[in-house]
Write a protein that holds these residues in place. Structure first.
Motif, PDB file in Angstrom:
ATOM      1  N   SER A  77       0.977  -1.203   0.063  1.00 20.33           N
ATOM      2  CA  SER A  77       0.001   0.033  -0.061  1.00 20.33           C
ATOM      3  C   SER A  77       0.988   1.240  -0.009  1.00 20.33           C
ATOM      4  O   SER A  77       0.427   2.284  -0.772  1.00 20.33           O
ATOM      5  CB  SER A  77      -0.939   0.069   1.363  1.00 20.33           C
ATOM      6  N   ASP A 129      -6.295  -0.713  -4.311  1.00 19.24           N
ATOM      7  CA  ASP A 129      -5.671  -1.359  -3.019  1.00 19.24           C
ATOM      8  C   ASP A 129      -6.740  -2.298  -2.442  1.00 19.24           C
ATOM      9  O   ASP A 129      -7.582  -1.832  -1.778  1.00 19.24           O
ATOM     10  CB  ASP A 129      -5.297  -0.393  -2.029  1.00 19.24           C
ATOM     11  N   GLU A 130      -6.444  -3.753  -2.955  1.00 16.81           N
ATOM     12  CA  GLU A 130      -7.299  -4.702  -2.243  1.00 16.81           C
ATOM     13  C   GLU A 130      -8.816  -4.211  -2.245  1.00 16.81           C
ATOM     14  O   GLU A 130      -9.543  -4.229  -1.612  1.00 16.81           O
ATOM     15  CB  GLU A 130      -6.902  -5.025  -0.693  1.00 16.81           C
TER      16      GLU A 130
HETATM   17 MG   LIG Z   1      -1.929  -2.624   2.339  1.00 16.26          MG
END
Ligand SMILES: [Mg+2]
Ligand SMILES: Nc1ncnc2c1ncn2[C@@H]1O[C@H](COP(=O)(O)OP(=O)(O)O)[C@@H](O)[C@H]1O
Length: 272
Positions: free
Chosen positions: A64, A193-194
């Protein structure tokens, strides 16, 4: 030597020729610090157009952090510092005089938890184009809203309720709304991000299909803790470990024939 990874199926279509384009972004020797703590250590990587690039690796390895350095979202974190060079179309995004608001329109972001504005579905999409000065004219905005929702695969589900609140949608719909919102300002790169971690399997499958449809127009980067997802949606994979990129290459190579022992250990589930 190739390793057995029976649980991961690499999408063969994703590796057909003609898929990827030139490098849209390039990171050279990037390090990121939070105060005195180093989270990313000398990462160099290229992000090609029309490919999905996956960042995988154990929790806390810096995925991240590195993703946020690609559109200067780390600027919003007190004490965060980025060293090295990150280019977008050959231009350093950290140069003085860079318009960060404009940069974040060109390099859009979709977060782990869907975060629509507490406004109507229509306004969620129209807000960006309006503040970025793309247009103020109602017919043109209507058109951008429709096209963005269509491209995000949400139009048919919401076209009769554009004035309802974005937060009233299901989780999967909210995430597609956030993707539509990113698309509306005509980005070149989309960072995710995910994006499926808060979604059920059906909503996840819908987002994965969408990512595959969208990749033809953008450079897409997705952080995922799911190796199956990385194998399904991406053409390039970077394996992060302890702030470094251990290995970066074709997704099919990373999952079937990794060069590095640490990659091998990770994809075979020897550590998480
Ligand atoms: Mg992360
Ligand atoms: N805002 C922050 N302030 C201080 N340290 C942070 C911050 N965000 C992340 N970190 C630290 O940086 C490292 C990498 O974190 P992160 O990029 O979130 O990893 P990942 O996304 O791979 O799980 C971790 O050690 C984490 O604790």
């Amino acid at each position: 030597m190739s390793v057995e990874v029976p649980q991961v199926q690499v999408n063969p279509v994703a590796e057909l020729p003609g898929g990827g384009g030139p490098d849209k972004m390039s990171a050279h020797h990037v390090s990121v610090f939070y105060g005195s703590k180093q989270a990313i250590d000398d990462v160099s990587i290229d992000i090609p157009l029309r490919y999905v690039t996956a960042f995988i690796g154990p929790s806390g390895c810096g995925k991240s952090t590195f993703l946020r350095s690609l559109n200067r979202m780390n600027d919003t974190i007190a004490g965060a510092r980025v060293e090295g060079e990150i280019l977008l179309d050959g231009q350093d995004i950290y140069r003085s005089g860079m318009d960060v608001v404009q940069l974040r329109a060109r390099v859009g972001m979709v977060f782990q938890k869907p975060n629509p504005f507490p406004k109507s579905i229509y306004e969620n999409i129209a807000y960006g184009p309006r503040i970025h000065g793309l247009t103020n004219a109602k017919p043109e905005l209507d058109n951008i809203v429709e096209q963005s929702l269509r491209r995000a695969g949400l139009w048919d589900e919401v076209k009769d309720r554009l004035n309802d609140s974005g937060t009233a949608l299901s989780g999967g719909q909210q995430q597609r709304l956030c993707i539509a919102r990113a698309i509306a300002v005509d980005p070149e790169v989309i960072l995710m991000d995910e994006p499926c971690s808060a979604l059920d399997p059906i909503a996840t499958a819908r987002i994965e299909e969408l990512i595959d449809e969208l990749r033809g127009r953008y450079a897409i980067v997705i952080v995922t803790h799911s190796m199956q997802q990385a194998a399904r949606v991406s053409q390039r994979t970077a394996f992060f470990h302890l702030g470094k990129v251990v290995e970066y290459g074709r997704t099919s190579d990373i999952f079937t024939n990794p060069r590095e022992e640490r990659t091998k250990d990770y994809i075979t589930g020897r550590y998480g």
